[in-house]
Each structure stands twice: as structure tokens, then as C-alpha cells.
Write a protein that holds these residues in place. Structure first.
Motif, PDB file in Angstrom:
ATOM      1  N   VAL A  83       0.846  -1.198   0.000  1.00 40.72           N
ATOM      2  CA  VAL A  83       0.000   0.000   0.000  1.00 40.72           C
ATOM      3  C   VAL A  83       0.876   1.242   0.000  1.00 40.72           C
ATOM      4  O   VAL A  83       1.892   1.294   0.696  1.00 40.72           O
ATOM      5  N   ALA A  84       0.475   2.242  -0.792  1.00 42.40           N
ATOM      6  CA  ALA A  84       1.176   3.533  -0.823  1.00 42.40           C
ATOM      7  C   ALA A  84       0.204   4.647  -0.428  1.00 42.40           C
ATOM      8  O   ALA A  84      -1.011   4.434  -0.379  1.00 42.40           O
ATOM      9  N   PHE A  85       0.745   5.846  -0.183  1.00 43.76           N
ATOM     10  CA  PHE A  85      -0.039   6.938   0.360  1.00 43.76           C
ATOM     11  C   PHE A  85       0.239   8.250  -0.374  1.00 43.76           C
ATOM     12  O   PHE A  85       1.292   8.431  -0.952  1.00 43.76           O
ATOM     13  N   TRP A  86      -0.720   9.153  -0.276  1.00 44.53           N
ATOM     14  CA  TRP A  86      -0.581  10.519  -0.794  1.00 44.53           C
ATOM     15  C   TRP A  86      -1.593  11.402  -0.075  1.00 44.53           C
ATOM     16  O   TRP A  86      -2.052  11.032   1.003  1.00 44.53           O
ATOM     17  N   LYS A  87      -1.932  12.561  -0.646  1.00 44.42           N
ATOM     18  CA  LYS A  87      -2.957  13.458  -0.101  1.00 44.42           C
ATOM     19  C   LYS A  87      -2.671  13.868   1.343  1.00 44.42           C
ATOM     20  O   LYS A  87      -3.527  13.754   2.217  1.00 44.42           O
ATOM     21  N   GLY A  88      -1.446  14.339   1.576  1.00 43.47           N
ATOM     22  CA  GLY A  88      -1.106  14.857   2.888  1.00 43.47           C
ATOM     23  C   GLY A  88      -0.556  13.861   3.885  1.00 43.47           C
ATOM     24  O   GLY A  88      -0.196  14.239   4.990  1.00 43.47           O
ATOM     25  N   VAL A  89      -0.490  12.595   3.503  1.00 42.23           N
ATOM     26  CA  VAL A  89       0.102  11.586   4.381  1.00 42.23           C
ATOM     27  C   VAL A  89       1.622  11.764   4.346  1.00 42.23           C
ATOM     28  O   VAL A  89       2.216  11.817   3.269  1.00 42.23           O
ATOM     29  N   GLN A  90       2.217  11.892   5.505  1.00 38.17           N
ATOM     30  CA  GLN A  90       3.672  12.062   5.604  1.00 38.17           C
ATOM     31  C   GLN A  90       4.340  10.692   5.648  1.00 38.17           C
ATOM     32  O   GLN A  90       3.964   9.850   6.465  1.00 38.17           O
ATOM     33  N   VAL A  91       5.296  10.480   4.754  1.00 38.43           N
ATOM     34  CA  VAL A  91       6.023   9.205   4.712  1.00 38.43           C
ATOM     35  C   VAL A  91       7.497   9.491   4.929  1.00 38.43           C
ATOM     36  O   VAL A  91       8.090  10.311   4.237  1.00 38.43           O
TER      37      VAL A  91
END
Length: 92
Positions: A83-91
Motif C-alpha cells: 500500500v502507498a499513500f498521498w494526499k497529505g500523508v507524511q512518509v
């Protein structure tokens, strides 16, 4: 690495696969209490059809902020079960 949003850790793992600049976490590293399935779908020409999750933290919802490929094309097999993230999710 950790994926955080709205002050909460959504996923945490040292087993990260990076594709197109995105960090893909193992699905089992997700905190399932903070994700819910979304009906949103997109298509990538070389990875396949992406499915999405909404993130829910302290009553706040970040729609379609995580994505995964349940049946990736052969070229993207490395991100199966991730799973990957975007829209303001800090990685990081």
C-alpha cells in the motif's frame, strides 16, 4: 519508515518497496482501525488497476489517500500486497 496523517501512524515498516517515487508498505503493516475501503479506482498502464482506501483518524476522513494494486501486472509484481499513500500523508 512510517506513514502518518492527522497525528496518527497509519503504517510502519522497514520493508519498503519504492516505485515511481512512492513508498509501498506491506499491507499487514496498516493499522486497520484507521482505513476503510473506497470504491474509487484508477488505471495505470504498466501497474494495472489501483484500488483505494480512505483514512479515518479522530473523526477526520482523508478520502482515497491510500492505494494498492490487488492484481498488479507482471512488471509491477513487486508491489503486490503493498500500500502507498498521498494526499497529505507524511512518509518518512
Amino acid at each position: 519508515m512510517q506513514a502518518t496523517w492527522n497525528g496518527a501512524v497509519i503504517a510502519s515498516s522497514d520493508d519498503i518497496v519504492t516505485v515511481d517515487g512512492n513508498a509501498y508498505f506491506p499491507a499487514e503493516s496498516l493499522d486497520n482501525a484507521m482505513v476503510r475501503p473506497s470504491s474509487h479506482r484508477t488505471v495505470c498502464g504498466w501497474k494495472g488497476e489501483a484500488h483505494y482506501y480512505d483514512l479515518v483518524v479522530d473523526g477526520q476522513v482523508n478520502n482515497n489517500a491510500a492505494w494498492f494494486y490487488p492484481e498488479p501486472k507482471d512488471a509491477a509484481e513487486a508491489i503486490r500486497g503493498r500500500v502507498a499513500f498521498w494526499k497529505g500523508v507524511q512518509v518518512g
